[in-house]
Design a protein around this motif. Structure first.
Motif, PDB file in Angstrom:
ATOM      1  N   GLU A 109     -22.220 -25.880  32.514  1.00  0.00           N
ATOM      2  CA  GLU A 109     -23.513 -25.635  32.388  1.00  0.00           C
ATOM      3  C   GLU A 109     -24.276 -26.096  33.624  1.00  0.00           C
ATOM      4  N   GLU A 110     -24.219 -27.140  34.163  1.00  0.00           N
ATOM      5  CA  GLU A 110     -24.821 -27.948  35.535  1.00  0.00           C
ATOM      6  C   GLU A 110     -24.152 -27.042  36.813  1.00  0.00           C
ATOM      7  N   ILE A 111     -22.984 -26.636  36.758  1.00  0.00           N
ATOM      8  CA  ILE A 111     -22.452 -25.745  37.652  1.00  0.00           C
ATOM      9  C   ILE A 111     -23.220 -24.368  37.784  1.00  0.00           C
ATOM     10  N   ASN A 112     -23.395 -23.797  36.739  1.00  0.00           N
ATOM     11  CA  ASN A 112     -23.952 -22.399  36.569  1.00  0.00           C
ATOM     12  C   ASN A 112     -25.524 -22.402  36.735  1.00  0.00           C
ATOM     13  N   SER A 113     -26.111 -23.585  36.562  1.00  0.00           N
ATOM     14  CA  SER A 113     -27.446 -23.942  37.177  1.00  0.00           C
ATOM     15  C   SER A 113     -27.832 -23.594  38.701  1.00  0.00           C
ATOM     16  N   LEU A 114     -26.844 -23.934  39.264  1.00  0.00           N
ATOM     17  CA  LEU A 114     -27.012 -23.721  40.686  1.00  0.00           C
ATOM     18  C   LEU A 114     -26.818 -22.470  41.241  1.00  0.00           C
ATOM     19  N   LYS A 115     -26.433 -21.441  40.582  1.00  0.00           N
ATOM     20  CA  LYS A 115     -26.196 -20.163  40.908  1.00  0.00           C
ATOM     21  C   LYS A 115     -27.538 -19.436  41.272  1.00  0.00           C
ATOM     22  N   ASN A 116     -27.659 -18.855  42.696  1.00  0.00           N
ATOM     23  CA  ASN A 116     -28.812 -18.252  42.973  1.00  0.00           C
ATOM     24  C   ASN A 116     -30.177 -19.146  43.132  1.00  0.00           C
ATOM     25  N   LYS A 117     -29.810 -20.374  43.091  1.00  0.00           N
ATOM     26  CA  LYS A 117     -31.043 -21.503  42.910  1.00  0.00           C
ATOM     27  C   LYS A 117     -31.520 -21.564  44.521  1.00  0.00           C
ATOM     28  N   GLY A 118     -30.721 -21.277  45.306  1.00  0.00           N
ATOM     29  CA  GLY A 118     -31.090 -21.610  46.722  1.00  0.00           C
ATOM     30  C   GLY A 118     -30.048 -21.430  47.756  1.00  0.00           C
ATOM     31  N   ARG A 119     -30.001 -21.404  48.934  1.00  0.00           N
ATOM     32  CA  ARG A 119     -28.797 -20.922  49.731  1.00  0.00           C
ATOM     33  C   ARG A 119     -27.847 -21.897  49.860  1.00  0.00           C
ATOM     34  N   VAL A 120     -28.245 -23.395  49.920  1.00  0.00           N
ATOM     35  CA  VAL A 120     -27.194 -24.437  49.812  1.00  0.00           C
ATOM     36  C   VAL A 120     -26.713 -24.664  48.490  1.00  0.00           C
ATOM     37  N   SER A 121     -27.608 -24.602  47.395  1.00  0.00           N
ATOM     38  CA  SER A 121     -27.219 -24.592  46.062  1.00  0.00           C
ATOM     39  C   SER A 121     -26.092 -23.705  45.621  1.00  0.00           C
ATOM     40  N   LEU A 128     -24.119 -21.941  47.529  1.00  0.00           N
ATOM     41  CA  LEU A 128     -22.992 -22.269  48.139  1.00  0.00           C
ATOM     42  C   LEU A 128     -22.075 -23.320  47.408  1.00  0.00           C
ATOM     43  N   ALA A 129     -22.788 -24.299  46.871  1.00  0.00           N
ATOM     44  CA  ALA A 129     -22.181 -25.328  45.982  1.00  0.00           C
ATOM     45  C   ALA A 129     -21.623 -24.838  44.628  1.00  0.00           C
ATOM     46  N   TYR A 130     -22.429 -23.689  44.268  1.00  0.00           N
ATOM     47  CA  TYR A 130     -22.074 -23.197  43.109  1.00  0.00           C
ATOM     48  C   TYR A 130     -20.700 -22.518  43.152  1.00  0.00           C
ATOM     49  N   GLU A 131     -20.605 -21.741  44.499  1.00  0.00           N
ATOM     50  CA  GLU A 131     -19.265 -21.096  44.720  1.00  0.00           C
ATOM     51  C   GLU A 131     -18.188 -22.051  44.980  1.00  0.00           C
ATOM     52  N   LEU A 132     -18.438 -23.222  45.484  1.00  0.00           N
ATOM     53  CA  LEU A 132     -17.453 -24.231  45.733  1.00  0.00           C
ATOM     54  C   LEU A 132     -16.922 -24.564  44.300  1.00  0.00           C
ATOM     55  N   LEU A 133     -17.874 -24.949  43.504  1.00  0.00           N
ATOM     56  CA  LEU A 133     -17.722 -25.586  42.094  1.00  0.00           C
ATOM     57  C   LEU A 133     -17.026 -24.690  41.360  1.00  0.00           C
ATOM     58  N   HIS A 134     -17.308 -23.312  41.424  1.00  0.00           N
ATOM     59  CA  HIS A 134     -16.986 -22.230  40.444  1.00  0.00           C
ATOM     60  C   HIS A 134     -15.301 -22.162  40.480  1.00  0.00           C
ATOM     61  N   SER A 176     -27.751 -36.102  39.428  1.00  0.00           N
ATOM     62  CA  SER A 176     -28.897 -36.033  39.923  1.00  0.00           C
ATOM     63  C   SER A 176     -28.820 -36.082  41.432  1.00  0.00           C
ATOM     64  N   GLU A 177     -28.299 -36.914  41.925  1.00  0.00           N
ATOM     65  CA  GLU A 177     -28.142 -37.467  43.471  1.00  0.00           C
ATOM     66  C   GLU A 177     -27.618 -36.054  44.148  1.00  0.00           C
ATOM     67  N   LEU A 178     -26.648 -35.561  43.607  1.00  0.00           N
ATOM     68  CA  LEU A 178     -26.027 -34.184  44.044  1.00  0.00           C
ATOM     69  C   LEU A 178     -27.215 -33.216  44.093  1.00  0.00           C
ATOM     70  N   ILE A 179     -27.665 -32.783  43.062  1.00  0.00           N
ATOM     71  CA  ILE A 179     -28.497 -31.523  42.927  1.00  0.00           C
ATOM     72  C   ILE A 179     -29.794 -32.002  43.647  1.00  0.00           C
ATOM     73  N   ASN A 180     -30.249 -33.122  43.704  1.00  0.00           N
ATOM     74  CA  ASN A 180     -31.408 -33.489  44.663  1.00  0.00           C
ATOM     75  C   ASN A 180     -31.031 -33.119  45.928  1.00  0.00           C
ATOM     76  N   ALA A 181     -29.917 -33.478  46.469  1.00  0.00           N
ATOM     77  CA  ALA A 181     -29.542 -33.292  47.654  1.00  0.00           C
ATOM     78  C   ALA A 181     -29.503 -31.939  48.018  1.00  0.00           C
ATOM     79  N   LEU A 182     -29.000 -31.010  47.271  1.00  0.00           N
ATOM     80  CA  LEU A 182     -28.972 -29.528  47.337  1.00  0.00           C
ATOM     81  C   LEU A 182     -30.187 -29.073  47.621  1.00  0.00           C
ATOM     82  N   GLU A 183     -31.271 -29.417  46.611  1.00  0.00           N
ATOM     83  CA  GLU A 183     -32.553 -28.998  46.910  1.00  0.00           C
ATOM     84  C   GLU A 183     -33.157 -29.270  47.903  1.00  0.00           C
TER      85      GLU A 183
END
Length: 308
Positions: A199-211, A213-219, A296-303
């Motif tokens: 669920e946390e991985i999917n929340s990154l999809k289309n959230k932002g350019r780098v987020s 990218l993280a989604y694609e990596l984690l998917h 949270s550390e990861l998601i904040n960094a991506l934001e």
């Protein structure tokens, strides 16, 4: 502000560790990134590092390190990270410049020029770091500590006894562990707790350019991890960076830890847990992580990076 050099073999989790470090420029001064043959060949992991750094318009110096372990042939892991070493995202090219083709000399010169001590972050086999401290020992006094992802006291993943990074070059790990330099070990004992949910991985999809990218990596990484029995995805290498950012996120115990270099147990990291021992404790072994703080550390960094 902590001065760090990241030695890595990107790698999905390496990439997320690098991105998190870059996002925390108020806490971490990244003096350089060096590559090591590990998860894939040196050429492939260096291309992956270039792609990640170019993607976020970085100017961090990048140096190529050793292509092979100290004594054995390189053992790569396409089953975990794909043929490129970082399958999933599509990158448009690799324009990022290489500062040096000699990571050992690059690390030495960079560390010695720094006014303060430097933390080495080892996210792959420890060949580069072992050669640095063995061949140019005067650098040791300038290293604050070495934060590694590698090993495990309870189990392995490459073999039942050995974790991949240590298994690839246990001779190098043995040099680092017995160097007299403090080592913080993020082994499988803690990194397999540091997981991101589907669920946390999917929340990154289309959230932002780098987020994204993280989604694609984690998917990709999540799908790959299913063959090893994982439902969620442990972000192993990020632990070594997250510890530097916030040690209170983790708990652990100091032990004397050494490495087996021969036989069926090659690559095993073992701790002396005897109540009375004459061995000096050389490794802080991380054992528990606050998963919510970690993610949270990861998601904040991506934001942060999404806004750049």
């Amino acid at each position: 502000m902590k001065n760090i050099i990241i030695d890595c073999d990107p790698g999905h989790d390496d990439a997320l560790a690098i991105l998190t470090a870059i996002a925390n420029s108020n806490k971490l001064n990244i003096l350089g990134i060096t590559t090591i043959g590990g998860n894939q060949t040196l050429e492939k992991v260096t291309t992956n590092a270039k792609n990640i750094l170019e993607f976020v318009n970085s100017t961090i110096p990048l140096a190529m390190g050793q292509s092979e372990p100290l004594t054995k042939d390189l053992c790569v892991a396409p089953e975990a990270h794909g043929e490129s070493g970082m399958d999933g995202p599509y990158f448009n090219g690799e324009k990022y410049p290489i500062t040096s083709n000699n990571a050992i000399l690059f690390m030495y010169e960079t560390i010695m020029k720094c006014n303060d001590k430097v933390i080495l972050v080892g996210l792959g086999p420890l060949t580069n770091i072992a050669l640095l401290i063995k061949v140019i020992p005067d650098v040791r006094s300038k290293i604050e500590y070495i934060s590694i992802m590698g090993g495990g006291l309870d189990r392995g993943n490459k073999t039942p006894l050995a974790e991949f990074n240590i298994y690839v070059d246990p001779e190098a790990a043995q040099i680092v562990f017995n160097s007299g330099i403090p080592v913080v070990m993020s082994g499988l004992d803690v990194t397999e707790q540091a997981e991101i949910t589907i669920e946390e991985i999917n929340s990154l999809k289309n959230k932002g350019r780098v987020s994204h990218l993280a989604y694609e990596l984690l998917h990709f990484y999540n799908k790959s991890g299913r063959q090893f029995g994982f439902i969620n995805s442990p972000i192993h290498d990020l632990c070594a960076v997250a510890y530097i950012l916030n040690p209170k996120m983790f708990s652990g115990t100091s032990y004397y830890v050494d490495v087996v270099t021969e036989g069926k147990a090659r690559g095993l990291t073992f701790a002396d847990k005897r109540l009375v021992s004459n061995q000096a404790k050389n490794i802080l072994v991380l054992e528990k992580v606050n998963r919510e703080m970690f993610i949270s550390e990861l998601i904040n960094a991506l934001e942060v990076l999404d806004k750049i």
